[in-house]
Design an enzyme around this catalytic site. Structure first.
Site, PDB file in Angstrom:
ATOM      1  N   LYS A 200       2.170  -2.027  15.302  1.00  8.03           N
ATOM      2  CA  LYS A 200       2.462  -3.543  15.065  1.00  8.03           C
ATOM      3  C   LYS A 200       3.632  -3.817  16.055  1.00  8.03           C
ATOM      4  O   LYS A 200       3.674  -4.888  16.710  1.00  8.03           O
ATOM      5  CB  LYS A 200       2.989  -3.589  13.722  1.00  8.03           C
ATOM      6  N   GLU A 206       7.039   7.543  18.421  1.00  5.30           N
ATOM      7  CA  GLU A 206       6.122   8.423  18.435  1.00  5.30           C
ATOM      8  C   GLU A 206       5.057   7.922  19.083  1.00  5.30           C
ATOM      9  O   GLU A 206       4.385   8.693  20.143  1.00  5.30           O
ATOM     10  CB  GLU A 206       5.598   8.901  16.782  1.00  5.30           C
ATOM     11  N   GLY A 261       2.848  -3.005   7.945  1.00  3.67           N
ATOM     12  CA  GLY A 261       1.973  -1.706   8.306  1.00  3.67           C
ATOM     13  C   GLY A 261       1.286  -0.876   7.299  1.00  3.67           C
ATOM     14  O   GLY A 261      -0.041  -0.795   7.581  1.00  3.67           O
ATOM     15  N   ARG A 262       1.661  -0.700   6.121  1.00  4.43           N
ATOM     16  CA  ARG A 262       0.927   0.031   5.300  1.00  4.43           C
ATOM     17  C   ARG A 262      -0.211  -0.862   4.541  1.00  4.43           C
ATOM     18  O   ARG A 262      -0.787  -0.312   3.615  1.00  4.43           O
ATOM     19  CB  ARG A 262       1.952   0.759   4.178  1.00  4.43           C
ATOM     20  N   GLU A 347       7.157   3.867   0.344  1.00  6.78           N
ATOM     21  CA  GLU A 347       7.958   3.194   1.346  1.00  6.78           C
ATOM     22  C   GLU A 347       8.113   1.894   0.874  1.00  6.78           C
ATOM     23  O   GLU A 347       8.953   1.040   1.163  1.00  6.78           O
ATOM     24  CB  GLU A 347       6.993   3.165   2.693  1.00  6.78           C
ATOM     25  N   HIS A 378      -6.223  25.817  -8.344  1.00  6.86           N
ATOM     26  CA  HIS A 378      -5.905  27.072  -8.344  1.00  6.86           C
ATOM     27  C   HIS A 378      -4.507  27.408  -7.675  1.00  6.86           C
ATOM     28  O   HIS A 378      -4.287  28.511  -6.805  1.00  6.86           O
ATOM     29  CB  HIS A 378      -6.968  27.736  -7.459  1.00  6.86           C
ATOM     30  N   LYS A 506      15.846   7.027  12.375  1.00  5.40           N
ATOM     31  CA  LYS A 506      15.447   6.477  13.924  1.00  5.40           C
ATOM     32  C   LYS A 506      16.799   6.165  14.799  1.00  5.40           C
ATOM     33  O   LYS A 506      16.834   6.782  15.895  1.00  5.40           O
ATOM     34  CB  LYS A 506      14.750   5.428  13.760  1.00  5.40           C
TER      35      LYS A 506
HETATM   36  O1  LIG Z   1       2.779  -0.082  13.631  1.00  7.71           O
HETATM   37  P1  LIG Z   1       4.278   0.513  14.108  1.00  7.71           P
HETATM   38  O2  LIG Z   1       5.235  -0.656  14.568  1.00  7.71           O
HETATM   39  O3  LIG Z   1       4.284   1.602  15.122  1.00  7.71           O
HETATM   40  O4  LIG Z   1       5.300   1.210  12.891  1.00  7.71           O
HETATM   41  C1  LIG Z   1       4.542   2.220  12.388  1.00  7.71           C
HETATM   42  C2  LIG Z   1       5.412   2.949  10.852  1.00  7.71           C
HETATM   43  O5  LIG Z   1       6.561   2.591  11.133  1.00  7.71           O
HETATM   44  C3  LIG Z   1       7.208   2.335   9.760  1.00  7.71           C
HETATM   45  O6  LIG Z   1       7.905   1.045  10.268  1.00  7.71           O
HETATM   46  C4  LIG Z   1       8.393   2.895   9.400  1.00  7.71           C
HETATM   47  O7  LIG Z   1       8.129   4.344   9.657  1.00  7.71           O
HETATM   48  C5  LIG Z   1       6.006   1.882   9.146  1.00  7.71           C
HETATM   49  O8  LIG Z   1       6.133   0.969   8.114  1.00  7.71           O
HETATM   50  C6  LIG Z   1       5.203   1.380   9.934  1.00  7.71           C
HETATM   51  O9  LIG Z   1       3.831   1.520   8.855  1.00  7.71           O
END
Ligand SMILES: O=P(O)(O)OC[C@H]1O[C@](O)(CO)[C@@H](O)[C@@H]1O
Length: 540
Positions: A200, A206, A261-262, A347, A378, A506
């Site tokens: 987003k 990452e 995002g979630r 979150e 188990h 971060k």
């Molecule tokens: O879609 P983006 O901006 O890469 O964010 C990924 C994720 O990182 C966060 O902002 C926080 O780790 C989440 O809320 C989000 O889903």
């Protein structure tokens, strides 16, 4: 300090309820404490509630701003006030999006356009008509994203495995651990691989790092900028950053500020799902979620499934001090659901200030954990049954399996129901002793062993039954948990739609990354300095 409506629950929870006795005294208990919505049934009779406590919880809801908050969300008010954003993910699953406007923008048209772009791309891929830079059709798609840009599609793709119909294989890359992307590209050919950068913000480290590694892999295989443009797509609200990365405008599917995002599975973030199950089945996923939305919006509080789950969760967290919530899908294909709900719930509601920024006096979101049954039986079910910890559990069982092993399924269901029964009724010392004696032990042996076999019981659980694990019911199930989280956020008076807590780590990782590259670390604390030293000394 923020005074909260849930404060009185701890006092109410001191009144002991014996589930064994409650079931013995009331043959109608299961009927009275169960509900259904969109074909999903919820049995919540094995909870530590009686008429009085349930009425008190209903009262809590009635006296809360739930109705007004839901209306504000539907009206597009900026209920995510710390980011000045509306919360409109429900609009993404609407069948009829015509006429939807927000801040003067034709959202309906934007959603419809996005859907038709997704359909066109999926059809092209399914029909082997997406041709790569050396003239061969695309065979693989790498989806790069993390958190909400990965967990939803990954979970739903897995949940709907029996519906997979794509000739194009799908690969996910989320973690910044280089092992992930290395493993993903190991056996792939860039010339037949399409890459989606799902972010987003288009700023998540990452995702950017993995996207750069995959782009480098293309370059290493002789792909030029034109070829890369042909193979890279993005799903983002940051068009400029995606363009700077080298993604052409026609390859950028939208994300909107009003989708967290979630909560974004229903947008172009759901493309992997549409790819794997086809766009018609993807539409059914949306339909199921929309049906749950309608239930949530229209059902009375007393019969409202998301609210019921929310109230029960609050009852345990604020009444009994439970800190954990187990999510136990008795379905191999739903095994990623706990990870998905972890982000959704923790979150969203893992906060300690209220909407006014005042410290909350009550605990909020639980630690969500779990895995597919019967594996957990188990492993950690021992703790569920006999430890002093109380961990409320949601058991989820699809009634009809997609496979043909009917006896397997009958056994799976038997275990699911038996676990909820065992947690509820437990085993008394007398029963354990009688069991030992019946097994041929001497009274002395029975006396020694029986205490170890005692299970206290009175451990709460919900049982959710889905007719089957189809796109429709999976959509409804996910929306159910989304709305549960929303209700709890309102009842705790917090903003469920921001996530400032994840920012600190971060921020701090930047200077540490520089120190790991040899820059001065002397301003850091001694523990962090020592860790950096250990890393630098061992670096080959
Ligand atoms: O879609 P983006 O901006 O890469 O964010 C990924 C994720 O990182 C966060 O902002 C926080 O780790 C989440 O809320 C989000 O889903």
């Amino acid at each position: 300090m923020s005074g909260s409506a849930v404060a009185g629950l701890a006092t109410l929870a001191t009144q002991h309820i014996s589930l064994r006795q409650a079931f013995a005294a009331d043959p109608e208990r299961a009927t009275r404490f169960s509900t259904s919505a969109c074909g999903i049934s919820l049995d919540y009779s094995k909870n530590l509630i009686d008429d009085q406590s349930w009425q008190a919880l209903q009262h809590l809801a009635e006296n809360s701003p739930l109705k007004a908050s839901l209306q504000a969300m539907l009206d597009g008010a900026k209920i995510n006030h710390t980011e000045q954003r509306s919360v409109w993910h429900m609009m993404l699953r609407k069948n009829d999006v015509s006429g939807l406007t927000l801040d003067g923008e034709d959202i309906g048209a934007a959603i419809a356009d996005c859907r038709s772009k997704m359909t066109a791309l999926v059809n092209q891929l399914h029909q082997a008509q997406y041709i790569g830079y050396n003239g061969k059709a695309i065979t693989d798609l790498i989806w790069i994203g993390i958190g909400g840009s990965l967990l939803g599609p990954q979970m739903a793709v897995e949940a709907l495995t029996p519906y997979h119909c794509s000739p194009v294989k799908l690969h996910f890359a989320g973690n910044i651990d280089g092992a992930v992307v290395t493993d993903v590209i190991k056996n792939l050919d860039p010339a037949t691989t399409l890459v989606f950068v799902a972010s987003k913000s288009f700023g998540t480290e990452e995702t950017k790092q993995n996207a750069l590694a995959v782009r480098q892999w293309f370059t290493d295989h002789g792909a030029d900028a034109k070829a890369i443009a042909q193979h890279f797509w993005a799903t983002s609200s940051n068009i400029q950053a995606a363009a700077e990365f080298g993604i052409i405008a026609e390859h950028i599917l939208p994300m909107w500020d009003w989708v967290g995002g979630r909560y974004s599975l229903w947008s172009a973030i759901g493309l992997p799902v549409a790819l794997m199950i086809g766009t018609q089945h993807f539409a059914q996923l949306l339909q199921g979620a929309e049906a749950m939305d309608q239930h949530f919006i229209n059902a009375p509080f007393s019969d409202n499934m998301p609210l019921t789950l929310a109230l029960l969760g609050i009852w345990y967290i604020n009444g009994f001090g439970c800190q954990a919530q187990a999510l136990l899908p008795y379905s191999h294909y739903l095994r990623l659901l706990p990870s998905y709900v972890q982000q959704l719930d923790m979150e969203s509601n893992g906060k300690s200030v209220d909407i006014d920024g005042l410290p909350l006096t009550d605990a909020t979101a639980p630690v969500i954990w779990g895995d597919a049954g019967t594996n957990g039986q188990h492993a950690y079910h021992q703790l569920l049954h006999q430890s002093a910890l109380a961990v409320p559990a949601d058991f989820i069982l699809p009634l009809n399996p997609a496979h043909g092993l009917a006896d397997h399924h009958q056994r799976l269901a038997a275990h699911c129901f038996a676990q909820t029964q065992a947690l509820m009724q437990g085993k008394t010392l007398q029963e354990a002793t009688e069991e030992c004696l019946a097994g041929g032990m001497t009274p002395a042996q029975a006396k020694a062993l029986a205490p170890h076999k005692v299970s206290p019981g009175n451990k709460p659980s919900n049982t959710l039954l889905l007719p089957e694990l189809s796109p429709y019911y999976v959509g409804a199930l996910i929306a159910l948990y989304e709305h549960k989280v929303f209700c709890q956020g309102v009842l705790w008076r917090l903003n469920s739609f921001d996530q400032w807590g994840v920012e600190l780590g971060k921020q701090l990782s930047g200077p540490i990354y520089q120190a790991l590259a040899g820059q001065d670390a002397s301003k850091l604390d001694s523990s962090t300095q020592a860790l950096i030293q250990a890393f630098l000394q061992q670096k080959k």
